[in-house]
Design an enzyme around this catalytic site. Structure first.
Site, PDB file in Angstrom:
ATOM      1  CB  CYS A 383      -1.002  -0.046   1.143  1.00 24.11           C
ATOM      2  SG  CYS A 383      -2.455   0.948   0.755  1.00 24.11           S
ATOM      3  CG  HIS A 518      -3.598  -3.479   3.303  1.00 22.96           C
ATOM      4  ND1 HIS A 518      -2.549  -3.022   4.064  1.00 22.96           N
ATOM      5  CD2 HIS A 518      -4.218  -2.385   2.827  1.00 22.96           C
ATOM      6  CE1 HIS A 518      -2.543  -1.704   4.058  1.00 22.96           C
ATOM      7  NE2 HIS A 518      -3.545  -1.290   3.308  1.00 22.96           N
ATOM      8  CD  GLU A 520      -1.328  -6.161   5.420  1.00 21.08           C
ATOM      9  OE1 GLU A 520      -1.065  -6.477   4.239  1.00 21.08           O
ATOM     10  OE2 GLU A 520      -1.386  -4.986   5.803  1.00 21.08           O
TER      11      GLU A 520
HETATM   12  N1  GLN Z   1      -2.045   6.689   2.714  1.00 16.68           N
HETATM   13  C1  GLN Z   1      -2.149   5.927   1.497  1.00 16.68           C
HETATM   14  C2  GLN Z   1      -3.520   6.071   0.868  1.00 16.68           C
HETATM   15  O1  GLN Z   1      -4.462   6.448   1.531  1.00 16.68           O
HETATM   16  C3  GLN Z   1      -1.836   4.472   1.751  1.00 16.68           C
HETATM   17  C4  GLN Z   1      -2.828   3.807   2.624  1.00 16.68           C
HETATM   18  C5  GLN Z   1      -2.343   2.504   3.230  1.00 16.68           C
HETATM   19  O2  GLN Z   1      -1.137   2.232   3.258  1.00 16.68           O
HETATM   20  N2  GLN Z   1      -3.257   1.700   3.737  1.00 16.68           N
HETATM   21  O3  GLN Z   1      -3.679   5.800  -0.284  1.00 16.68           O
END
Ligand code: GLN
Length: 546
Positions: A383, A518, A520
């Site tokens: 992310c 994600h 995970e």
């Molecule tokens: N801050 C980034 C976004 O909102 C990444 C978000 C995250 O890592 N979950 O796109």
């Protein structure tokens, strides 16, 4: 008839109610029962999505896009089934629903009151969206005695009367402090906690007592006497050195037998615990070891990286490898010389840059990513970790010196920018700077098309399309990502409409993979996630190069 188990906690917070609930769920599931797990959090936020990771730990995201408490992550990891949006509720959401009903005139002129309107709303949650579950477990957040929790306790008391006490079990988790000078476990806090529960009209049926040392028969008898229950229903929950040992430990202590006994289901199948036995066996006999660095923003509270930490551990289990994690707060890398950075990573075989929000530490993440890219050290970005990896590549491979994300600064070439439109189940989602922050990110499982022959496709067993869970508001610019392809950073996963880069990977590198989602959240101890498995394998391969 569905059986309901309500789990409360007493004495102190952080006793591991979520873990205990997940382990009980796993034991009932091991008997062949269909188990559903739910969480009621009395706090007033509508959901935990807007809470700081430092305050509340990780926000766990479900397939259907709910931002939930990290305990739902324990449930999924232990039961294996995905939780739903309808498996989690907060006090804030309950009140919100009640107030919305009042505004719509649904209470037909009645004075809206805590009892029955708020308690009815809680009971409505308890019954909602159930199918043919044998057991539904409800963990109640907080500690008995918390003001916010009072109406939840009242609602479950009422619910047991409604569906019959024989169909509802109240399990209370407490702590038995050990006083070394006296050489004994103290039962008084547990007695008080049960008294407090009794004041709400709830008689616990089983007490699960956390303790650092074994519970003696006399202590067990004393607790039973003061708390109106049979000594066999006082179950010792000794501290475990691995959460994956807990199901077997509870089983040995007789917990699942006592639960089934309460429901008059003594003739239940014997549990098949082989899944847990295998895991415990691997954990006790590691064959290899590897070290990886996690360059994060919230390393001071590891709860903020709960699922990530578990997913790394699961991948270790898959390779019979003990993975040592070196947690590095990303802003500590900023201002370091290249030699100092090299020294920081000298003792690790891989670098993982996880998700996060906000500007702090992003330059440090990029320093780690540049190091991994240039020194061919296995790298896995998640992310925010993918977004910063692309910014780093745009700066150094495309020469866009002011490449950045509009999340960090407006004064930049926006390689990563606010996502204003995307598609969800055929419907267009539209956002702007003015949109509320709560619950409006791109959340939950979305499909992603994989590029045939890529590392990503290979790791996913040559699948053409996968589904992974997202939680982000910003997105890598496709035009820049395409320009980076000429520099060797290929786009190996895209949204089906071809507009959003979801996975990038570097050619001519042992393992350099970054994903917008994600992974995970979907890893299990008995079924490690393929991307984590691939990353740990690549790190393990480095140890043979040493
Ligand atoms: N801050 C980034 C976004 O909102 C990444 C978000 C995250 O890592 N979950 O796109």
């Amino acid at each position: 008839m569905t059986k309901y188990i309500f789990i409360t906690g007493g004495v102190v917070s952080s006793l591991g109610k979520g873990m205990a609930s997940a382990a009980i769920g796993a034991l009932l599931q091991a008997r062949g029962y269909k188990v559903r797990m739910r969480k009621m959090d009395p706090y007033l936020n509508i959901d935990p999505g807007t809470m700081s990771p430092f305050q509340h730990g990780e926000v766990f995201v479900t397939d259907d896009g709910a931002e939930t408490d990290l305990d739902l992550g324990h449930y999924e990891r232990f039961i294996g089934n995905p939780c739903h949006k309808t498996d989690s509720i907060s006090g804030g959401r309950i009140y919100y629903n009640v107030l919305m009903k009042e505004r719509r005139g649904e209470y037909l002129g009645a004075t809206v009151q805590a009892i029955p309107h708020v308690t009815d709303e809680i009971k409505h949650f308890i019954e909602s969206d159930l199918t043919d579950e044998d057991f539904v477990m409800y963990e109640i957040g907080g500690t008995v005695g918390d003001i916010e929790g009072t109406l939840f306790l009242e609602a479950i008391r009422q619910y047991a009367n409604q569906v019959g006490k024989e169909n509802c079990l109240f399990l209370h988790l407490t702590l038995l402090p050990y006083i070394p000078a006296a050489g004994e476990l103290k039962t008084k806090p547990t007695q008080h906690s049960v008294k407090q529960l009794l004041e709400t009209g709830i008689q616990p049926n089983i007490l699960l007592c956390r303790s650092a040392v074994a519970l003696s028969e006399s202590e067990r008898a004393k607790i039973a006497l003061f708390c109106n229950i049979a000594p066999q229903d006082v179950i010792a929950a000794l501290d475990a050195d691995s959460i994956y040992k807990i199901p077997l430990q509870y089983h040995e202590a007789g917990l699942d037998d006592r639960i089934l006994h309460y429901f008059k289901m003594d003739n239940a199948n014997k549990p098949d615990l082989s899944r847990w036995e295998n895991i415990v066996n691997v954990i006790g006999n590691w064959e290899h070891a590897v070290s990886i660095a996690v360059v994060g923003k919230y390393c001071g509270l590891l709860e903020a990286y709960k699922s990530l930490n578990e997913a790394i551990f699961h991948a270790g289990i898959a390779h019979k490898t003990k993975v040592n994690v070196k947690w590095i707060e990303s802003d500590t890398l900023e201002g370091k010389t290249p030699e100092q950075i090299a020294e920081t990573f000298a003792d690790v075989q891989g670098i993982l840059v996880p998700g996060g929000f906000g500007t702090r530490g992003v330059e440090g993440k990029m320093l780690a990513e540049q190091f991994a890219r240039e020194h061919k050290l296995p790298f896995f970005g998640i992310c925010l970790g993918m977004q910063t990896a692309v910014i780093e590549a745009a700066r150094h491979l495309l020469g866009i010196a002011n490449a950045s994300s509009t999340e960090f600064t407006k004064d930049c070439t926006p390689v990563v920018a606010l996502m204003t439109e995307w598609e969800q189940d055929g419907k267009k989602q539209i956002r702007s700077e003015a949109t509320d922050v709560g619950g409006t990110m791109r959340l939950g499982a979305y499909p992603c098309r994989l590029k045939a022959g890529s590392l990503a496709a290979k790791l996913y067993g040559n699948a053409a399309e996968i589904r992974e869970r997202h939680r982000h508001r910003y997105e890598v610019n496709m035009d820049i990502a395409k320009r980076l392809e000429e520099k060797g950073l290929q786009i190996s996963g895209v949204s089906p409409d071809g507009l959003l880069p979801e996975i990038v990977e570097l050619k001519d590198h042992p393992f350099y993979l970054a994903v917008q989602f994600h992974p995970e959240f979907k890893s299990r101890a008995f079924d490690a996630h393929p991307l984590f498995k691939g990353f740990i394998k690549a790190a393990l391969d480095q140890t043979t190069l040493l």
